[in-house]
Design an enzyme around this catalytic site. Sequence first.
Site, short mmCIF file in Angstrom:
data_model
loop_
_atom_site.label_atom_id
_atom_site.label_comp_id
_atom_site.label_asym_id
_atom_site.label_seq_id
_atom_site.Cartn_x
_atom_site.Cartn_y
_atom_site.Cartn_z
N LYS A 40 0.81 -1.23 0.00
CA LYS A 40 0.00 0.00 0.00
C LYS A 40 0.84 1.28 0.00
O LYS A 40 0.43 2.29 -0.54
CB LYS A 40 -0.96 0.02 1.19
CG LYS A 40 -2.13 -0.94 1.02
CD LYS A 40 -3.22 -0.67 2.05
CE LYS A 40 -4.47 -1.48 1.77
NZ LYS A 40 -4.30 -2.92 2.03
N GLU A 62 -10.78 7.31 3.51
CA GLU A 62 -11.44 6.49 4.51
C GLU A 62 -10.53 5.30 4.77
O GLU A 62 -9.65 4.99 3.98
CB GLU A 62 -12.80 5.99 4.00
CG GLU A 62 -12.73 4.85 2.99
CD GLU A 62 -12.21 5.29 1.62
OE1 GLU A 62 -12.28 6.50 1.32
OE2 GLU A 62 -11.73 4.41 0.88
N SER A 329 1.92 -9.67 -0.79
CA SER A 329 1.53 -8.26 -0.68
C SER A 329 1.78 -7.64 0.69
O SER A 329 1.97 -6.44 0.81
CB SER A 329 0.06 -8.10 -1.06
OG SER A 329 -0.77 -8.94 -0.28
C1 PLP Z 1 -5.11 -3.99 1.48
C2 PLP Z 1 -4.38 -5.24 1.22
C3 PLP Z 1 -4.72 -6.10 0.15
C4 PLP Z 1 -5.93 -5.90 -0.72
O1 PLP Z 1 -5.91 -4.80 -1.54
P1 PLP Z 1 -5.67 -4.87 -3.11
O2 PLP Z 1 -6.04 -3.53 -3.58
O3 PLP Z 1 -6.54 -5.96 -3.67
O4 PLP Z 1 -4.24 -5.20 -3.31
C5 PLP Z 1 -3.95 -7.23 -0.07
N1 PLP Z 1 -2.89 -7.52 0.72
C6 PLP Z 1 -2.55 -6.73 1.75
C7 PLP Z 1 -1.39 -7.12 2.59
C8 PLP Z 1 -3.27 -5.57 2.04
O5 PLP Z 1 -2.92 -4.80 3.08
#
Ligand code: PLP
Length: 345
Positions: A40, A62, A329
């Site tokens: 993010k 938000e 992610s």
């Molecule tokens: C917020 C988040 C996601 C989901 O958001 P996407 O926009 O689909 O990437 C996925 N993995 C993590 C670790 C997150 O914090």
Amino acid sequence: MPITWDAPSPLFEARRLSNQIGGARIWLKREDLNHTGAHKINHCLGEALLAKHMGKTKVLAETGAGQHGVALATACALVGIECEIHMGEIDIEKEHPNVTKMKILGCRLVPVSRGTRTLKDAVDSAFEEYLRDPQNFFYAIGSVVGPHPFPKMVRDFQSIVGREARYQFLEKNGRLPEVIMACVGGGSNAIGLFTEFLNDEEVRIIGVEPAGQGLDTPDHAATLTKGVKGAIHGFKCYNLQDEEGNPLAVYSIASGLDYPGVGPQHCYLKDMHRVEYVTADDQECLDAFLTLSRTEGIIPALESAHAVAYAMKLAREMSPGQNILVNLSGRGDKDADFVAEKLKL
Ligand SMILES: *Cc1c(COP(=O)(O)O)cnc(C)c1O
């Protein structure tokens, strides 16, 4: 290279995991090692820099579980611009560590007491504040969703993930992976990985949605798999809705995947058959969470564990000479207590 303090994130060959499962080799793009613990920060930093460049006075957003709020407050502190986050009162109670972090980072936290007192009403509240002065305020959306230009802008900021991963994989292996995959909530980490590979026809691209308690129950958030075409938050996409076209209350064990819509480009990529969208359920997610932790010493976010789960399943059907590249992610610190309690560790 981008203006982050920790790029590129490493590309890691999960050797012990791959050996234990057998079949294809699994590689992890380590976005979990980014500052604030997930991908993010890539788009939040882009949005904060853009707002500053445009001479805006305040960045607004938000947040649900607080991950977007913390990443945005971090980026705004670094860039030097005012930040205001709207958050439902129920979420404020549930997500204490993230609330504390946002306060420490100097952002203005606006508790939302109307309606559901969760994300849905926090969106409305933040939008209303934005509309008081769109000239001077900047709305920083949290994924590749919303009206144009948000999906495109967030995708461009996130595309650093795939640019780095493609280069890193080529450098180590002299060729591309057979498969790349990522979990899909709104779709930002997935599109971030996918974009650089879209023209590589030989690369199979897979997005993994949360099947929750099962696709035949109401408790999932598999928007692309089970959704119908509709509109939500100012854009068209597949979404999970009731008979009157209202967004359904969706569920995921991973709060970041808990969204009834999905980025419009993912819908397009599904319709043109360039990307396959599949699912992993809660049980597979928890299993992958523990397996990755115990074979590699990497505790993944529950969101990312959905992608790891599907990679583990697919690897078994592939040969040892083949490779799967997974976007990890985020990291799982935020989920550790929850999982330990759930599995009675
Ligand atoms: C917020 C988040 C996601 C989901 O958001 P996407 O926009 O689909 O990437 C996925 N993995 C993590 C670790 C997150 O914090």
